[in-house]
Design an enzyme around this catalytic site. Structure first.
Site, PDB file in Angstrom:
ATOM      1  N   SER A 185      49.943  94.270 -27.670  1.00 26.76           N
ATOM      2  CA  SER A 185      49.707  93.898 -29.065  1.00 26.76           C
ATOM      3  C   SER A 185      51.044  93.691 -29.778  1.00 26.76           C
ATOM      4  O   SER A 185      52.099  94.074 -29.279  1.00 26.76           O
ATOM      5  CB  SER A 185      48.900  94.988 -29.781  1.00 26.76           C
ATOM      6  OG  SER A 185      49.748  96.021 -30.240  1.00 26.76           O
ATOM      7  N   GLY A 186      50.962  93.126 -30.974  1.00 24.98           N
ATOM      8  CA  GLY A 186      52.164  92.902 -31.780  1.00 24.98           C
ATOM      9  C   GLY A 186      52.365  93.934 -32.866  1.00 24.98           C
ATOM     10  O   GLY A 186      53.161  93.724 -33.783  1.00 24.98           O
TER      11      GLY A 186
ATOM     12  N   CYS B 286      44.164 107.854 -21.244  1.00 20.79           N
ATOM     13  CA  CYS B 286      43.228 108.928 -20.931  1.00 20.79           C
ATOM     14  C   CYS B 286      42.871 109.719 -22.179  1.00 20.79           C
ATOM     15  O   CYS B 286      43.350 109.461 -23.277  1.00 20.79           O
ATOM     16  CB  CYS B 286      43.865 109.878 -19.902  1.00 20.79           C
ATOM     17  SG  CYS B 286      44.493 109.042 -18.436  1.00 20.79           S
TER      18      CYS B 286
ATOM     19  N   ASP C  78      53.220 107.938 -12.859  1.00 20.95           N
ATOM     20  CA  ASP C  78      54.152 108.398 -13.884  1.00 20.95           C
ATOM     21  C   ASP C  78      53.850 109.829 -14.312  1.00 20.95           C
ATOM     22  O   ASP C  78      54.714 110.512 -14.855  1.00 20.95           O
ATOM     23  CB  ASP C  78      54.141 107.460 -15.092  1.00 20.95           C
ATOM     24  CG  ASP C  78      52.748 107.244 -15.677  1.00 20.95           C
ATOM     25  OD1 ASP C  78      51.753 107.517 -14.985  1.00 20.95           O
ATOM     26  OD2 ASP C  78      52.654 106.788 -16.828  1.00 20.95           O
TER      27      ASP C  78
ATOM     28  N   ILE D 250      39.736  86.861 -32.284  1.00 23.98           N
ATOM     29  CA  ILE D 250      38.431  86.703 -32.917  1.00 23.98           C
ATOM     30  C   ILE D 250      38.580  85.782 -34.116  1.00 23.98           C
ATOM     31  O   ILE D 250      39.631  85.724 -34.759  1.00 23.98           O
ATOM     32  CB  ILE D 250      37.807  88.042 -33.352  1.00 23.98           C
ATOM     33  CG1 ILE D 250      38.717  88.784 -34.311  1.00 23.98           C
ATOM     34  CG2 ILE D 250      37.462  88.890 -32.157  1.00 23.98           C
ATOM     35  CD1 ILE D 250      38.058  89.997 -34.932  1.00 23.98           C
TER      36      ILE D 250
END
Length: 632
Positions: free
Chosen positions: A363-364, A2, A100, A291
């Protein structure tokens, strides 16, 4: 995920300007396009833009407790909210939702400011306690989610997820902070707690701030730090097995969502490991995206496709033109202050691609800082080894002289580019590391700035940021120390800022299991030799992943999200560079030495030097100034 804003009258309970609050809130519409609302009572206002991910039906904000005396406005995900809900119910608290967000309200009632130590996740929130007449701000431990704040001269305290939300406040001191400029041209971003403006601040990761009515601006309070407490009696095999177990658990708790979920897959070690863990936990094929670049020198998509095929993911690749420089002004709008990591361009594109198919992506990010994956760690440790063998009284004058006289040879093979190494060896660990990661060296920044601006700095030097963190580092080990410096500067200031703004521009939530704080704590206690083993970074991580990933994924040379800046500035962006660096915007600030700017342009265009990084940082500074002049 948010966007949040809030205001507090610290001098009483004046009426909050509803139009102002709505304007602040709508600057962040992109962060939460699903819903938006505001709340106002005398002296207090909250605004919220919602991207619905958990408890889509009833998780609206701002959210209050039963009697309305505690309200929260929150951005992020608390992954252990179900366990905390059960614990708080057992302590007598009643819940109306399955979100949460409500956990924060009751955790505050139960534990006060210590509530943050119970949360496992990424978060930034503002909480109003009417009975205690205070506003409580908190930011997650590693700085995944951002939070900006200010106290105006009229006593109005304000905060927001992005700098743009408070930038237009009447009374905000929008003079450019000279120290922020020095920091920017050293690091390529402005490290916490500073912003580009004199009157605005970032809440640092792992900190809270308690602003009481009737009090001056409060000082932030640290509630967490990376411990670096060594594990003893653990074999390499045991450590590798436990690393996999802990990573799998960190991934698993991030798979909770009521919307489509997937992962970025670059073909590097970190993202590939995350996808491998997801594939073992998911009921169906994992959604993955990457990509590719038309220029093979920058393209890693074949490695991503290899991992996707191994785990039979629902994989999507989009090819991006290498000359994707049209985003330059878009980036200035996204980041609100000068930001010079050019990999923001492909990051923006991969977020754009992912959002077409998912609302949440894993993600890493964080693996390089956690597990010593950057090549610069290897160079820094090699330099430190030399420092340890030569007395400082001899080393400093010897290598200092060599560094001054050895020619800068960007064009030469690496073995002949010794100037930077000599300069680093003449310094201590922190100064050498700062010198190695700087966008522009001390000597370059000295020439870059005008005499008038250097006087405004009053002796301030950007290394003070790293010195301050090094003085507080809970470790004496050289490798752990520079990892700690990156976790306090580069990780939140560059990497996580880049991902947050790029993903939120497309209303995409990004979760980072390698930055789960429990995993970070455990990894920090591993022997440094299990992270950087000889010349092999991420040694234990790669060993632990050998049964999950191909050898050429694990052990190929790290590539990264690079873009061909040097080619752009000698080709399609040549006129833009000249217009920016030699034009009125930079000149009118009084910050820069115009002769040196002309020298940078001429030497780069001629091919005698590669000044692509300094030029990009100046282009982005110019783009920021253009935005300021537009009055956005």
């Amino acid at each position: 995920m948010c966007g949040i804003v809030g205001v507090l009258d610290t001098r009483g309970a004046r009426a909050i300007d509803e139009a102002l609050l709505r304007r602040m809130n709508e600057t962040q519409h992109h962060r939460g396009p699903d819903e938006g609302d505001i709340y106002i009572e005398p002296g207090v206002g909250f605004g919220h833009r919602r991207l619905s991910v958990i408890d889509v039906a009833s998780g609206q904000q701002p959210m209050a407790n039963e009697d309305g005396s505690v309200l929260v406005c929150y951005n992020g995900e608390i992954y252990n909210f179900r366990e905390l809900t059960a614990e708080l119910k057992a302590l007598g608290h009643s819940f109306r939702t399955r979100s949460d967000t409500e956990v924060i309200v009751h955790a505050w009632e139960q534990w006060g400011a210590d509530c943050v130590s119970h949360f496992r996740g990424m978060f930034a929130f503002g909480l109003w306690d009417r009975k205690q007449q205070l506003m409580f701000l908190a930011r997650d431990r590693l700085g995944v989610k951002p939070l900006f704040y200010t106290l105006l001269p009229d006593g109005l305290f304000a905060f927001g997820s992005e700098l743009k939300s408070i930038r237009s406040l009447q009374g905000l001191d929008r003079r450019i902070d000279p120290r922020a400029v020095e920091d920017y041209f050293a690091y390529g971003y402005i490290p916490e707690p500073r912003t580009i403006y004199e009157g605005a601040l970032k809440l640092a990761p792992g900190h809270t701030l308690t602003q009481r009515v009737g009090q001056p601006l409060a000082q932030p309070c640290r509630y967490w730090d990376v411990p670096f407490k060594m594990h003893h009696g653990m074999t390499e095999s045991d450590a590798a097995g436990e690393l996999v177990t802990r990573l799998r658990e960190a991934v698993k708790i991030r798979l909770v969502a009521e919307v489509p979920l997937g992962a970025f897959l670059s073909g590097g070690v970190d993202s590939s490991a995350v996808v491998a863990m997801m594939a073992g936990l998911a009921d169906g094929p994992v959604n993955t995206c990457s990509i590719g670049f038309k220029d093979a020198a920058f393209d890693e998509s074949e490695y991503a496709a290899q991992v996707a095929a191994q785990y039979r993911t629902d994989h999507h690749t989009e090819q991006v033109d290498t000359d994707d420089y049209g985003l330059l002004d878009t980036l200035a709008d996204l980041y609100d202050e000068p930001y010079a990591d050019s990999s923001a361009i492909p990051t923006y594109r991969v977020c754009q691609l992912a959002r077409r198919r998912v609302t949440v992506a894993l993600s890493g990010d964080g693996g390089d800082e956690n597990l010593a994956g950057y090549r610069r760690y290897r160079y820094a440790m090699a330099e430190q080894s030399v420092r340890g063998r030569i007395p400082a009284g001899l080393r400093k004058p010897l290598f200092g002289t060599l560094g001054r006289w050895y020619p800068k040879a960007d064009w030469a093979p690496r073995m002949f580019r010794a100037k930077t190494t000599f300069e680093a060896l003449s310094r201590d660990l922190v100064e050498g590391y700062f010198h190695g990661v700087s966008f522009m060296s001390d000597a370059m920044r000295k020439r870059l700035f005008s005499e008038q601006f250097r006087r405004q700095l009053q002796g301030y030097h950007a290394i003070e940021v790293m010195r301050g963190h090094a003085d507080r580092a809970p470790t004496d080990d050289p490798l752990s120390t520079i990892q700690y410096l990156d976790m306090k500067t580069y990780l939140p200031g560059d990497i996580l800022t880049k991902v947050d703004r790029a993903s939120m521009a497309h209303a995409l939530e990004v979760r980072v299991p390698l930055l789960d704080h429990k995993l970070v704590e455990w990894i920090s206690g591993l022997s440094p030799s299990l992270k950087l083993h000889g010349s092999e970074g991420k040694y234990l991580f790669k060993k632990s992943m050998e049964k999950y990933l191909p050898h050429d994924i694990l052990y190929r040379r790290k590539q990264g999200f690079a873009v061909p800046l040097a080619q752009w500035f000698r080709g399609p962006l040549r006129s833009r560079v000249r217009e920016a660096l030699l034009g009125a915007n930079l000149a009118d600030t009084g910050i820069f030495n115009q002769r040196y700017l002309a020298e940078l342009v001429e030497q780069h265009e001629s091919g005698r030097r590669d000044y692509s990084t300094p030029i990009w940082s100046l282009l982005m500074f110019d783009a920021f100034l253009r935005k300021e002049l537009r009055g956005d």
